[in-house]
Design a protein around this motif. Structure first.
Motif, PDB file in Angstrom:
ATOM      1  N   ILE A 175       4.841 -46.853 -21.996  1.00  0.00           N
ATOM      2  CA  ILE A 175       3.698 -46.333 -22.770  1.00  0.00           C
ATOM      3  C   ILE A 175       3.026 -47.445 -23.568  1.00  0.00           C
ATOM      4  N   GLY A 176       3.316 -48.696 -23.214  1.00  0.00           N
ATOM      5  CA  GLY A 176       2.703 -49.826 -23.910  1.00  0.00           C
ATOM      6  C   GLY A 176       3.312 -50.024 -25.282  1.00  0.00           C
ATOM      7  N   ASP A 177       2.494 -50.509 -26.199  1.00  0.00           N
ATOM      8  CA  ASP A 177       2.951 -50.689 -27.576  1.00  0.00           C
ATOM      9  C   ASP A 177       3.017 -49.336 -28.265  1.00  0.00           C
ATOM     10  N   VAL A 178       4.136 -49.047 -28.928  1.00  0.00           N
ATOM     11  CA  VAL A 178       4.269 -47.781 -29.647  1.00  0.00           C
ATOM     12  C   VAL A 178       3.393 -47.815 -30.885  1.00  0.00           C
ATOM     13  N   MET A 179       2.535 -46.803 -31.018  1.00  0.00           N
ATOM     14  CA  MET A 179       1.596 -46.734 -32.131  1.00  0.00           C
ATOM     15  C   MET A 179       1.982 -45.686 -33.176  1.00  0.00           C
ATOM     16  N   HIS A 180       2.532 -44.566 -32.710  1.00  0.00           N
ATOM     17  CA  HIS A 180       2.875 -43.501 -33.657  1.00  0.00           C
ATOM     18  C   HIS A 180       4.024 -42.663 -33.095  1.00  0.00           C
ATOM     19  N   ILE A 181       4.949 -42.288 -33.996  1.00  0.00           N
ATOM     20  CA  ILE A 181       6.077 -41.419 -33.642  1.00  0.00           C
ATOM     21  C   ILE A 181       5.965 -40.152 -34.469  1.00  0.00           C
ATOM     22  N   GLN A 182       5.925 -39.007 -33.793  1.00  0.00           N
ATOM     23  CA  GLN A 182       5.870 -37.696 -34.459  1.00  0.00           C
ATOM     24  C   GLN A 182       7.175 -36.973 -34.149  1.00  0.00           C
ATOM     25  N   SER A 215      19.179 -34.766 -42.194  1.00  0.00           N
ATOM     26  CA  SER A 215      18.167 -35.462 -41.401  1.00  0.00           C
ATOM     27  C   SER A 215      18.324 -36.974 -41.354  1.00  0.00           C
ATOM     28  N   CYS A 216      19.477 -37.508 -41.801  1.00  0.00           N
ATOM     29  CA  CYS A 216      19.670 -38.944 -41.596  1.00  0.00           C
ATOM     30  C   CYS A 216      19.733 -39.248 -40.105  1.00  0.00           C
ATOM     31  N   HIS A 217      20.150 -38.254 -39.291  1.00  0.00           N
ATOM     32  CA  HIS A 217      20.033 -38.364 -37.832  1.00  0.00           C
ATOM     33  C   HIS A 217      18.617 -38.769 -37.442  1.00  0.00           C
ATOM     34  N   ASP A 218      17.661 -38.047 -37.995  1.00  0.00           N
ATOM     35  CA  ASP A 218      16.275 -38.148 -37.545  1.00  0.00           C
ATOM     36  C   ASP A 218      15.604 -39.435 -38.013  1.00  0.00           C
ATOM     37  N   ILE A 219      15.856 -39.825 -39.264  1.00  0.00           N
ATOM     38  CA  ILE A 219      15.333 -41.105 -39.734  1.00  0.00           C
ATOM     39  C   ILE A 219      15.963 -42.234 -38.937  1.00  0.00           C
ATOM     40  N   ASP A 220      17.230 -42.080 -38.589  1.00  0.00           N
ATOM     41  CA  ASP A 220      17.905 -43.080 -37.767  1.00  0.00           C
ATOM     42  C   ASP A 220      17.264 -43.189 -36.392  1.00  0.00           C
ATOM     43  N   LEU A 221      16.885 -42.055 -35.802  1.00  0.00           N
ATOM     44  CA  LEU A 221      16.238 -42.085 -34.484  1.00  0.00           C
ATOM     45  C   LEU A 221      14.890 -42.788 -34.554  1.00  0.00           C
ATOM     46  N   ILE A 222      14.103 -42.485 -35.575  1.00  0.00           N
ATOM     47  CA  ILE A 222      12.794 -43.134 -35.722  1.00  0.00           C
ATOM     48  C   ILE A 222      12.980 -44.641 -35.885  1.00  0.00           C
ATOM     49  N   HIS A 223      13.946 -45.023 -36.720  1.00  0.00           N
ATOM     50  CA  HIS A 223      14.249 -46.437 -36.920  1.00  0.00           C
ATOM     51  C   HIS A 223      14.694 -47.072 -35.602  1.00  0.00           C
ATOM     52  N   HIS A 224      15.471 -46.340 -34.818  1.00  0.00           N
ATOM     53  CA  HIS A 224      15.962 -46.807 -33.510  1.00  0.00           C
ATOM     54  C   HIS A 224      14.812 -47.000 -32.538  1.00  0.00           C
ATOM     55  N   TRP A 225      13.916 -46.027 -32.456  1.00  0.00           N
ATOM     56  CA  TRP A 225      12.783 -46.117 -31.539  1.00  0.00           C
ATOM     57  C   TRP A 225      11.796 -47.210 -31.949  1.00  0.00           C
ATOM     58  N   ALA A 226      11.715 -47.488 -33.246  1.00  0.00           N
ATOM     59  CA  ALA A 226      10.793 -48.535 -33.720  1.00  0.00           C
ATOM     60  C   ALA A 226      11.276 -49.921 -33.308  1.00  0.00           C
ATOM     61  N   GLU A 331       6.037 -52.591 -39.262  1.00  0.00           N
ATOM     62  CA  GLU A 331       5.312 -53.795 -38.873  1.00  0.00           C
ATOM     63  C   GLU A 331       4.540 -53.541 -37.582  1.00  0.00           C
ATOM     64  N   GLY A 332       3.422 -54.234 -37.439  1.00  0.00           N
ATOM     65  CA  GLY A 332       2.638 -54.131 -36.219  1.00  0.00           C
ATOM     66  C   GLY A 332       1.756 -52.904 -36.142  1.00  0.00           C
ATOM     67  N   GLY A 333       1.612 -52.180 -37.247  1.00  0.00           N
ATOM     68  CA  GLY A 333       0.724 -51.021 -37.268  1.00  0.00           C
ATOM     69  C   GLY A 333       1.350 -49.719 -36.824  1.00  0.00           C
ATOM     70  N   LEU A 334       2.644 -49.729 -36.467  1.00  0.00           N
ATOM     71  CA  LEU A 334       3.321 -48.495 -36.075  1.00  0.00           C
ATOM     72  C   LEU A 334       3.486 -47.572 -37.282  1.00  0.00           C
ATOM     73  N   THR A 335       3.112 -46.310 -37.109  1.00  0.00           N
ATOM     74  CA  THR A 335       3.341 -45.299 -38.136  1.00  0.00           C
ATOM     75  C   THR A 335       4.252 -44.214 -37.563  1.00  0.00           C
ATOM     76  N   ALA A 336       4.925 -43.513 -38.454  1.00  0.00           N
ATOM     77  CA  ALA A 336       5.827 -42.442 -38.040  1.00  0.00           C
ATOM     78  C   ALA A 336       5.769 -41.323 -39.058  1.00  0.00           C
ATOM     79  N   ALA A 337       5.908 -40.090 -38.573  1.00  0.00           N
ATOM     80  CA  ALA A 337       5.893 -38.914 -39.443  1.00  0.00           C
ATOM     81  C   ALA A 337       7.040 -37.992 -39.042  1.00  0.00           C
ATOM     82  N   PHE A 338       7.838 -37.612 -40.020  1.00  0.00           N
ATOM     83  CA  PHE A 338       8.954 -36.709 -39.793  1.00  0.00           C
ATOM     84  C   PHE A 338       8.825 -35.487 -40.685  1.00  0.00           C
TER      85      PHE A 338
END
Length: 462
Positions: A175-182, A215-226, A331-338
């Protein structure tokens, strides 16, 4: 959408057979000897792996103040009487007699046994969260690092094949550069009432705040995907809502068994527990309210008469958030929302969409869908979700099995690379959780530029 329950899976998993070294043979032929500290639901689930693979794992000791819980594991794993303890210090006082320890105590009781067993030379599987303060999390990592032992934190979703597939696709650049994680976690209306209103995680002083506990699971996943991108800023909003005296319906009693309007309440303990056991269901959440006996109609009724799970949800001492949002800038403009919400039909069936410069990725239980912007076509990627029967009805099914498989494989081969939830990365994601909670409490955006030096948020400071 992916489901963290996976209750319908029932065949043998082959995707995590990591019990061999690079030369193709196990480095040890004898079973890995493990100690269980905390014989509750999580400890028992992890021990199922030993029942299925006795040639690889042997449970040799257990510590738990509840005689019923100890006896159950003792009988299942044929543990000798002298290796049954009411608490863990007695185990540490002895000469080292096992290879690893599974620490499944309540959240606030993680740090002391983890540090003590690390100093004794035991490899550690530590149930999440690591600890309830940032200082304690750091202390655990420091002890394991200095002692040269492996630490695997029970972020079981890291071992979920769907999560692994997502990471593979991101790293492959599909999917190229990751820009946003929902990312969204629906807790489930009766699950929240059970665990966070009436149950063990209802009160921050006795356990931890909801974002850490649930939800530390979920913040961990976002951190992992980033990936390697560092989180720069975080903001969070959330509240304790609905479950309070101000929302109590007129005419409601203090206990569900004696309440005149019980039949009209969706959070009725009679519906959540009694109705289930009457229909033959004795697993979670019914099993939790009868920790000293097998759940049946009589024992469940008695528990609702006298125990915390029979209380009116509007008369409890819960003070943890029932809904919370966390926004992150990497960094790099990636944003995430949980988002975490208590008031949902679905229970823990997390939903994820990841937006990239070349495509969009979304999850649906056992498969990942990728839409390619160039070809304007969708491709489905199936994850291997097969697990043995003993794990098919556990809390996280396939992920529980894979977590234990990876940890035991790491111990067998003295290879920490087989652990996906190791100390350093897990510490960073935990510190991000603490910073998010700081943001909520202080009503401000928190700069995470020096997250490694973060302190635990003080809920009394504004």
């Amino acid at each position: 959408m992916f489901n963290c329950l996976f209750i319908e899976l029932n065949v043998v998993n082959t995707s995590f057979n990591l019990c061999y070294s690079s030369q193709g043979a196990r480095m040890t032929e004898s079973p890995v000897r493990v100690i269980v500290v905390g014989a509750g639901m999580r400890g028992e689930i992890y021990c199922n792996f030993a029942s299925m693979h006795p040639e690889r794992v042997k449970v040799v000791a257990v510590a738990d103040p509840r005689k019923f819980a100890c006896t159950k594991l003792q009988q299942q794993h044929k543990i000798v009487d002298e290796n049954i303890f009411e608490d863990w210090p007695g185990l540490v006082e002895r000469e080292k007699f096992a290879d690893a320890v599974l620490i499944c105590t309540p959240d606030s009781l993680h740090k002391e046994p983890a540090v003590a067993f690390a100093k004794k030379g035991y490899h550690i599987l530590l149930e999440k969260p690591m600890a309830t303060t940032a200082e304690d999390c750091r202390a655990i990592v420091k002890a394991c690092t200095e002692s040269g032992v492996m630490l695997s934190v029970g972020h079981v979703l890291r071992y979920d094949p769907v999560i692994h597939k997502i990471k593979e696709l991101i790293d492959a650049g599909v999917i190229g550069d990751v820009m946003h994680i929902q990312h969204f976690e629906p807790v489930g209306y009766y699950h929240f009432a059970h665990s966070y209103v009436r149950g063990n995680w209802r009160n921050e002083a006795e356990s931890s705040f909801a974002l850490l506990a649930k939800s530390c699971h979920d913040i961990d996943l976002i951190h992992h995907w980033a990936g390697a991108r560092r989180c720069l800023k975080v903001s969070s909003f959330g509240s304790v809502s609905h479950f309070g005296k101000e929302s109590k319906p007129k005419g409601a009693g203090n206990r569900c068994l004696d309440c005149s309007i019980e039949s009209t309440c969706p959070y009725s303990a009679c519906k959540i527990y009694l109705d289930r056991v009457k229909s033959g269901h004795t697993g979670w959440p019914v099993s939790v309210i009868c920790p000293s006996s097998f759940p049946d109609i009589e024992s469940v009724t008695e528990a609702l008469k006298t125990g915390p799970y029979g209380r009116c949800v509007y008369e409890c001492d819960n003070d943890v958030c029932s809904n919370q949002v966390v926004n992150m800038e990497f960094e790099g403009g990636l944003t995430a929302a949980f988002s975490m919400v208590a008031f949902t039909e679905e229970i823990c069936k997390r939903k994820t969409t990841i937006y990239g410069s070349k495509g969009e990725l979304s999850c649906d239980r056992h498969e990942v869908r990728v839409f390619d912007f160039l070809t304007q076509r969708s491709t489905k990627h199936t994850a291997n979700n097969n697990v043995p029967m003993a794990f098919s009805t556990s809390g996280h099914g396939v992920a529980d099995y894979n977590l234990m498989n990876a940890f035991i494989s790491a111990v067998e081969n003295n290879d920490p690379s087989l652990i996906r939830s190791g100390p350093e990365e897990t510490l960073l994601s935990h510190l991000l959780v603490f910073e998010a909670e700081r943001s909520r409490l202080e009503s401000r955006v928190v700069d995470c530029g020096d997250i490694g030096q973060s302190e635990t948020p003080d809920k009394h400071r504004h």
